[in-house]
Design an enzyme around this catalytic site. Sequence first.
Site, PDB file in Angstrom:
ATOM      1  N   LYS A  86       0.893  -0.073  15.124  1.00  0.00           N
ATOM      2  CA  LYS A  86       2.301  -0.147  15.523  1.00  0.00           C
ATOM      3  C   LYS A  86       2.654  -1.358  16.388  1.00  0.00           C
ATOM      4  O   LYS A  86       3.841  -1.650  16.586  1.00  0.00           O
ATOM      5  CB  LYS A  86       2.692   1.128  16.292  1.00  0.00           C
ATOM      6  CG  LYS A  86       2.761   2.364  15.429  1.00  0.00           C
ATOM      7  CD  LYS A  86       3.955   2.338  14.507  1.00  0.00           C
ATOM      8  CE  LYS A  86       3.832   3.311  13.375  1.00  0.00           C
ATOM      9  NZ  LYS A  86       4.218   2.790  12.075  1.00  0.00           N
ATOM     10  N   HIS A  98       0.841  -1.201   0.000  1.00  0.00           N
ATOM     11  CA  HIS A  98       0.000   0.000   0.000  1.00  0.00           C
ATOM     12  C   HIS A  98       0.875   1.250   0.000  1.00  0.00           C
ATOM     13  O   HIS A  98       1.669   1.457   0.912  1.00  0.00           O
ATOM     14  CB  HIS A  98      -0.920  -0.003   1.226  1.00  0.00           C
ATOM     15  CG  HIS A  98      -2.090  -0.910   1.073  1.00  0.00           C
ATOM     16  ND1 HIS A  98      -3.225  -0.799   1.832  1.00  0.00           N
ATOM     17  CD2 HIS A  98      -2.317  -1.938   0.219  1.00  0.00           C
ATOM     18  CE1 HIS A  98      -4.101  -1.730   1.464  1.00  0.00           C
ATOM     19  NE2 HIS A  98      -3.562  -2.431   0.485  1.00  0.00           N
ATOM     20  N   TYR A 154      -9.263   5.429   7.428  1.00  0.00           N
ATOM     21  CA  TYR A 154      -9.473   5.746   8.838  1.00  0.00           C
ATOM     22  C   TYR A 154     -10.462   6.907   8.880  1.00  0.00           C
ATOM     23  O   TYR A 154     -10.189   7.953   8.305  1.00  0.00           O
ATOM     24  CB  TYR A 154      -8.176   6.206   9.506  1.00  0.00           C
ATOM     25  CG  TYR A 154      -7.101   5.157   9.655  1.00  0.00           C
ATOM     26  CD1 TYR A 154      -6.257   4.825   8.597  1.00  0.00           C
ATOM     27  CD2 TYR A 154      -6.896   4.509  10.876  1.00  0.00           C
ATOM     28  CE1 TYR A 154      -5.243   3.881   8.746  1.00  0.00           C
ATOM     29  CE2 TYR A 154      -5.885   3.557  11.036  1.00  0.00           C
ATOM     30  CZ  TYR A 154      -5.068   3.251   9.966  1.00  0.00           C
ATOM     31  OH  TYR A 154      -4.068   2.315  10.116  1.00  0.00           O
ATOM     32  N   PRO A 211      -4.465   0.547  18.696  1.00  0.00           N
ATOM     33  CA  PRO A 211      -4.213   0.010  17.350  1.00  0.00           C
ATOM     34  C   PRO A 211      -4.247   1.042  16.222  1.00  0.00           C
ATOM     35  O   PRO A 211      -3.830   0.720  15.106  1.00  0.00           O
ATOM     36  CB  PRO A 211      -5.332  -1.017  17.164  1.00  0.00           C
ATOM     37  CG  PRO A 211      -6.410  -0.584  18.086  1.00  0.00           C
ATOM     38  CD  PRO A 211      -5.741   0.066  19.251  1.00  0.00           C
ATOM     39  N   TYR A 241       3.837   6.799  10.157  1.00  0.00           N
ATOM     40  CA  TYR A 241       3.033   5.639   9.763  1.00  0.00           C
ATOM     41  C   TYR A 241       3.893   4.557   9.115  1.00  0.00           C
ATOM     42  O   TYR A 241       3.726   3.368   9.396  1.00  0.00           O
ATOM     43  CB  TYR A 241       1.914   6.082   8.804  1.00  0.00           C
ATOM     44  CG  TYR A 241       0.838   5.032   8.634  1.00  0.00           C
ATOM     45  CD1 TYR A 241      -0.252   4.966   9.501  1.00  0.00           C
ATOM     46  CD2 TYR A 241       0.911   4.089   7.611  1.00  0.00           C
ATOM     47  CE1 TYR A 241      -1.234   3.993   9.356  1.00  0.00           C
ATOM     48  CE2 TYR A 241      -0.063   3.114   7.459  1.00  0.00           C
ATOM     49  CZ  TYR A 241      -1.132   3.074   8.331  1.00  0.00           C
ATOM     50  OH  TYR A 241      -2.103   2.105   8.189  1.00  0.00           O
TER      51      TYR A 241
HETATM   52  C1  PHB Z   1      -6.120  -4.333  10.732  1.00  0.00           C
HETATM   53  O1  PHB Z   1      -6.086  -4.620   9.528  1.00  0.00           O
HETATM   54  O2  PHB Z   1      -6.535  -5.135  11.571  1.00  0.00           O
HETATM   55  C2  PHB Z   1      -5.647  -2.997  11.175  1.00  0.00           C
HETATM   56  C3  PHB Z   1      -5.127  -2.124  10.226  1.00  0.00           C
HETATM   57  C4  PHB Z   1      -4.692  -0.879  10.609  1.00  0.00           C
HETATM   58  C5  PHB Z   1      -4.783  -0.506  11.932  1.00  0.00           C
HETATM   59  C6  PHB Z   1      -5.280  -1.391  12.871  1.00  0.00           C
HETATM   60  C7  PHB Z   1      -5.711  -2.634  12.495  1.00  0.00           C
HETATM   61  O3  PHB Z   1      -4.373   0.735  12.296  1.00  0.00           O
END
Ligand code: PHB
Length: 390
Positions: free
Chosen positions: A297, A73, A201, A293, A384
């Site tokens: 990280k 990505h 997000y 989450p 990130y």
């Molecule tokens: C996930 O794919 O479970 C996931 C992806 C990004 C995040 C947290 C969890 O920031």
Amino acid sequence: MARTQVAIIGAGPSGLLLSQLLHLNGIDNVVLERQSREYVAGRIRAGVLEQCTVDLLIEARVGERLLRERLVHDGFSLGFDGRSLRVDLKGLTGDSVSVYGQTEVTKDLMEARAAAHGKLIYDCSQVAVEGFGGDHPQVRYSHDGKTQEMTCDFIAGCDGYHGVCRQSLDAGALRTFERVYPFGWLGILAEVPPAMHELVYSNHARGFALCSMRSMTRSRYYVQCDLDEKLEEWPDARFWDELRSRLPLAVAEAVVTGPSIEKSIAPLRSFVVEPLKFGRMFLVGDAAHIVPPTGAKGLNLAAADVRVLNRALAEHYRTGRRDLIDRYSEQCLRRIWKAERFSWWFTSIMHKFSDDEFDQRIQLAELDYLGGSQAALTSLAENYVGLPFE
Ligand code: PHB
Ligand code: APR
């Protein structure tokens, strides 16, 4: 009495990766795990790997399936105020991230350890660590109804947040820093194509939402929920409606729904202990630090600890040097605190903390600012994709 060079407590990603890297460096180790093999292999966790983590997995010779199946990505989107703002990771930092489930990382490591006849003992109970303040640490555990004892040079506490290693320390030996957030994440996994080809997000007045994925046919979605909510209150239909209501319109319309194959609620926490080394015992990964989450990280930080510890132990066994071992805590903590800061900040701008409209306006202003500032967006992007090791 049995003997090994490094006794590793816990067979999560930290313990398995450390075991594999030490093995490749010719360092004998034994992994003791409380749960069964099947339980560990089935746990579902996050799925975004920094390039540093990918490189370490390749070094550990578990990169083959990862490189074949990962989704690379180059960016992700932030949804807020009916808008969608793309964060061009590749353009801003030159780096990308890899989407590959932690469950798959764990399976690849388990296979590699089994292929190398690694000593992994599942279903251990009453694990106890002793003597790490002196030169002869010992580990006791119960397996198949028998009590076993093992001596070692070092103990690696890779036993997660609820593990025994940290709990074996005197309260005065460590400091803990903690922030508990007043909400959780309700997550589902479904065998449906992802809404978008990158992660989204979303900040919304109803609460945070995240669109993620495991593959082009398997999606992982989350919505912020209250801590006292029960899974029974969240039939799939309610989840999909709530998710779509929190996403920018174009994303919501692209969501493909289907039956969930997993559903769970996780609390959010920031947590760090200092130091990470206690005589001949080290704390590694979730045993030493937890991040919320947002930003994904957790696994990356665990891999970073393992990278530092593996190099320090390899150097020690090769040359007798102690200085890298003695610097483990300090070296890891500098990067850990930066990742803690980033995860806390990203959490704080994306979630609903209260009904206070001042807070909400401040969040929207910050997101709007990101949209207008290359500098601010670059700061987000470089955190990130993962900060460099010093
Ligand atoms: C996930 O794919 O479970 C996931 C992806 C990004 C995040 C947290 C969890 O920031
Ligand atoms: N004895 C033996 N094993 C134990 C004990 C104990 N007393 N206590 C815990 N364990 C095991 C757990 O069963 C688990 O398998 O230690 C392991 C710890 O694994 P994780 O919790 O996955 O921690 P870690 O390997 O550091 O993983 C870091 O994975 O868990 C995610 O969010 C986390 O992404 C982060 C990364």
